[in-house]
Design a protein around this motif. Structure first.
Motif, PDB file in Angstrom:
ATOM      1  N   UNK A 176       0.846  -1.190   0.000  1.00  0.00           N
ATOM      2  CA  UNK A 176       0.000   0.000   0.000  1.00  0.00           C
ATOM      3  C   UNK A 176       0.883   1.243   0.000  1.00  0.00           C
ATOM      4  N   UNK A 177       0.611   2.119  -0.930  1.00  0.00           N
ATOM      5  CA  UNK A 177       1.321   3.390  -0.999  1.00  0.00           C
ATOM      6  C   UNK A 177       0.387   4.536  -0.677  1.00  0.00           C
ATOM      7  N   UNK A 218      -1.592   4.771  -4.232  1.00  0.00           N
ATOM      8  CA  UNK A 218      -2.082   3.586  -4.928  1.00  0.00           C
ATOM      9  C   UNK A 218      -1.623   2.336  -4.214  1.00  0.00           C
ATOM     10  N   UNK A 219      -2.142   1.204  -4.656  1.00  0.00           N
ATOM     11  CA  UNK A 219      -1.772  -0.050  -4.004  1.00  0.00           C
ATOM     12  C   UNK A 219      -1.656  -1.162  -5.031  1.00  0.00           C
TER      13      UNK A 219
END
Lengths: 379, 379
Positions: free
Chosen positions: A269-270, A273-274
Motif C-alpha cells: 500500500x502506498x 495507490x496499491x
C-alpha cells in the motif's frame, strides 16, 4: 567441438538430486537455444544419479557421478546448481567456488549470514558469480510492479507491506522432508517460506534494511525444535518530518507456515495507490501472472462505492520464471567465461541475498529470545 | 391514517445532518415498500435542517426541527439515526432510549466501552433495540463468507486474519473533519477505520475476544494528539494440543490510516482454504460484491503452478448494504412496536458492538502506553 569446449555454451553441474532438481532440469530444457545444458549430475549414490537422469530424460551426453566431488572436477562444468539441504550449503558452495564453478544456490542459502558471508567471500575471491534461487525476482511481473511503485502519482510513498507464504504440508512432509529435520535444515518454514516473504518485503522497500524486527508469538515448532509456522513485523524508522503528520515508522508484516492452506499474498500500500499479488513466489499459471493495481481510488459520492476499480494487469512471460533466472545467471557466467574473467561478476545478486539472510537471522533471533525486538544492524 | 399511526410503519428521526446522513436518507428511500420513512430531521440549526431536507429532496411531510430534543419529543419517531460526533453519542443515545426511541448509532459508537455500556443499559432498560452502523455485516457477501468458513473441508481451522482500512484524506479533511478533532472524536483513524478492521477480525474469529492486543509502533498523531494512522496485532491463546504441531496462538493484524491510499482488504487464511476481499466495508460496486476463494490449493507437479485457481465468487445484493441494515433494524423495531414491547430486542447487535469497542479500547491503551501488550479481558 564438444558443447563444453564452446566458450559461449554453459554446462551446469547438478549437486544433489532433490525434488527441485527436476524443476531445474525442465527449466534448462527451455534454454537450449541459449546454449545452456546440464553437463553433469552428481549424487552421493551413483544409482540415484542414474535414476534421476533417466527419470528426467536427460540426454546420454550428461555425465553421471556417484559423488559431488566428481561434478566439481569435471572441466565441462561451468556452474553448479546446489539444491542440497541448507546445512550442506557452506561446504559445497565454497568447494565449488574454489574449483572456479559459478554458484546458483537454492534458498535458504545458508544457516545464517556468517556462513553466507563465507560463501560469498569464496565466490568473490575466486571470481565466480553467486546467485540465490529466488525465481520470482526474474519474472517480468516483478519488473512491472517496480514500474508501478516508481510512479509517484499512482503509487507514491510506501505505507505498508504484508506478505504471506504458506502451504499445508502433509503427514509425509512432516515425517520425512529435509525442511523439518534440524540436522539438515535448521530454519524450517522461516527459511523455506519466510525467505520469500522477507525477500519480497525488502524488495518492496528498495532493499533498505529495517531498523528492527520482532517475531509475533504464534510460533510453532515440531518436537525437534524446527519452526513450522511463525510471523514477524519489520520496522523502518524514518526521520520525523515537519508538521507531524508523516509516518515516522513504516511497517511490514509477514506470516509463513507449513500449517495453513496455500497462500503467497503480497500487499503493498502506498500513499496514492496499491498493488496486490496473490501468487508471488510461484504464479498460479506458468505463462502469465497477474497484478491487482488500484491507482488513486477514492470513495464515490455518498460513499456508495469506489470511483476507481482495482484493475487486473496481466504480465505474460516468454519463459517460466526459473528459466529466466537460469538465463540471467548464465548470461553473466558466459560474459565471465568469454572474457576470461575480465568481465566482473554482477554485484546485485551477492548483495541482496545477505540482506534477506540478515533479516531472516534477526527474526530467528527474536523467536529464540521469546519474541523480543532485534535491531537488524546489530546482528 | 398518518404514516406514524400505522403500527407497521417505522418513522426515523435523524439527529444531526452529518455527511453520512445523506447516505442514510438515500438508503431509506429504497425501503418505502417496507414502510420505513424519514419522519423528522433535527439539527442544532433550523436553517441547516431545512437546507438538508431540501438538498436530499425529502418530502414535505418530513418534520424539520432546530434542535435534537424536538426529534425525541416527536411521537411519530419510532427510531433515531445518530450520526453525531462520537463524543456526543452517550448523551443523545441515552436520551433517545429514555424517550423509548430505538437507536441506530453510527460507528465508532462511543469514546470507550464504559460509555457504550451506559448506552446499552439505557436501551435495555427502556426496551429499545440498539444497533451500530456497521453496514458490511448486512451485505449478503458477509453471509457467503460465513458459509465458506464453516466448511471444514474447504476452509478448516482459522490460521490468520489480516485487514487494512485506509484512505488518503485531503487537506480539507485534516483541517476540518470531525474525525481529527479531539473535542469531537478522540479515536481518529482507529475509531473511524480501525472499527471496521477490528470488527472484521472479531467476526472472522467468531466473536471470540483475543487474549491480548499490541499496537505496532507506526503510530501517527496530529498536533492535537488524534490518531491518524496505526496498526496492531491481536492474539488468541489456544490450549496446546498433543503432538506439538498445532498452533498454540492465532494472530490477526490490521492497519488503519488516513494517510494511505484507499484499501479495505480482508485476508482470512484457514488450514484448508483461504478467502480474500478487497473492499470489505464499502464494496467497489453497489449491486454486487466479490470474494476470492481458494479452496484446497496445492502446487502443481514440479511446483510450476497451482492445481487449483483462486475463484471469484460474486454476490449480488437486492438492495444497498445500508438499506439492508436499516431493513434489518426496522424489522426488529416493527416487531417490538406491534407486540407493544412483548417481542424482545435482538440481542446479537448489542452484544457484538461492545466486543469491537473493548478491542478498540485495548489497542488505544496499547498505543497510549507505548505499544505495550494489553490483555483484552482486563480492560
Amino acid at each position: 567441438m564438444a558443447a563444453h569446449d564452446d566458450a559461449s555454451s554453459i554446462g551446469f553441474g547438478i549437486i544433489g538430486c532433490a525434488a527441485m532438481t527436476s524443476k531445474f532440469c525442465r527449466a534448462v530444457s527451455f534454454l537450449s537455444l541459449a546454449k545452456v545444458t546440464v553437463r553433469a549430475v552428481g549424487s552421493r549414490s551413483l544409482d540415484k544419479a542414474k535414476e534421476f537422469t533417466k527419470r528426467n530424460r536427460l540426454p546420454p551426453s550428461v555425465m553421471v557421478y556417484g559423488s559431488y566431488e566428481q561434478v566439481l572436477e569435471d572441466d565441462g562444468v561451468d556452474a553448479v546448481y546446489l539444491p542440497l539441504p541448507t546445512r550442506l550449503h557452506l561446504e559445497w558452495a565454497v568447494l565449488a567456488a574454489e574449483r572456479k564453478k559459478h554458484v546458483l544456490l537454492e534458498k535458504p542459502v545458508a544457516v545464517d549470514v556468517a556462513e553466507l558471508d563465507l560463501i560469498l567471500e569464496a565466490c568473490r575471491s575466486n571470481g565466480v558469480q553467486f546467485m540465490d534461487g529466488t525465481m520470482w525476482l526474474h519474472h517480468p511481473r516483478t519488473r512491472k510492479i517496480e514500474d508501478i511503485m516508481s510512479d509517484p502519482h499512482h503509487f507514491g510513498q510506501l505505507d505498508l507491506v504484508h506478505s504471506t507464504s504458506t502451504f499445508a504440508a502433509n503427514k509425509e512432509f512432516f515425517e520425512n522432508n529435509i525442511r523439518v529435520k534440524p540436522e539438515l535444515d535448521v530454519l524450517g518454514a522461516l527459511g523455506d517460506l519466510g525467505w520469500y516473504s522477507i525477500g519480497a518485503i525488502l524488495w518492496a522497500a528498495g532493499y533498505k534494511l529495517p531498523s528492527s524486527v520482532k517475531a509475533l508469538p504464534d510460533v510453532v515448532r515440531n518436537s525437534a525444535g524446527v519452526i513450522l509456522s511463525c510471523s514477524a513485523t519489520l520496522y523502518w524508522e524514518k526521520p520525523q518530518q515537519e508538521g507531524g503528520n508523516k509516518q515516522p515508522i513504516t511497517i511490514a508484516t509477514f506470516h509463513c507456515s507449513f500449517l495453513a492452506s496455500l497462500s503467497m499474498d503480497l500487499e503493498i500500500i502506498g500513499s496514492n495507490g496499491s498493488v496486490r499479488v496473490k501468487d508471488l513466489a510461484i504464479p498460479v499459471d506458468e505463462d502469465t501472472a497477474s497484478i491487482e493495481f488500484t491507482p488513486r481510488a477514492k470513495f464515490a459520492e455518498l460513499h456508495i462505492g469506489w470511483d476507481t476499480k482495482p484493475e487486473k494487469v496481466s504480465v505474460p512471460t516468454e519463459l517460466p520464471q526459473e528459466a529466466l533466472m537460469i538465463r540471467e545467471f548464465t548470461d553473466i557466467v558466459r560474459r565471465a567465461k568469454i572474457s576470461n574473467g575480465e568481465d566482473r561478476a554482477e554485484s546485485k545478486w551477492p548483495e541482496i541475498s545477505p540482506k534477506t539472510q540478515v533479516v531472516l537471522d534477526s527474526v530467528k533471533r527474536s523467536i529464540d529470545n521469546g519474541c523480543t525486538t532485534v535491531h537488524t544492524l546489530n546482528v
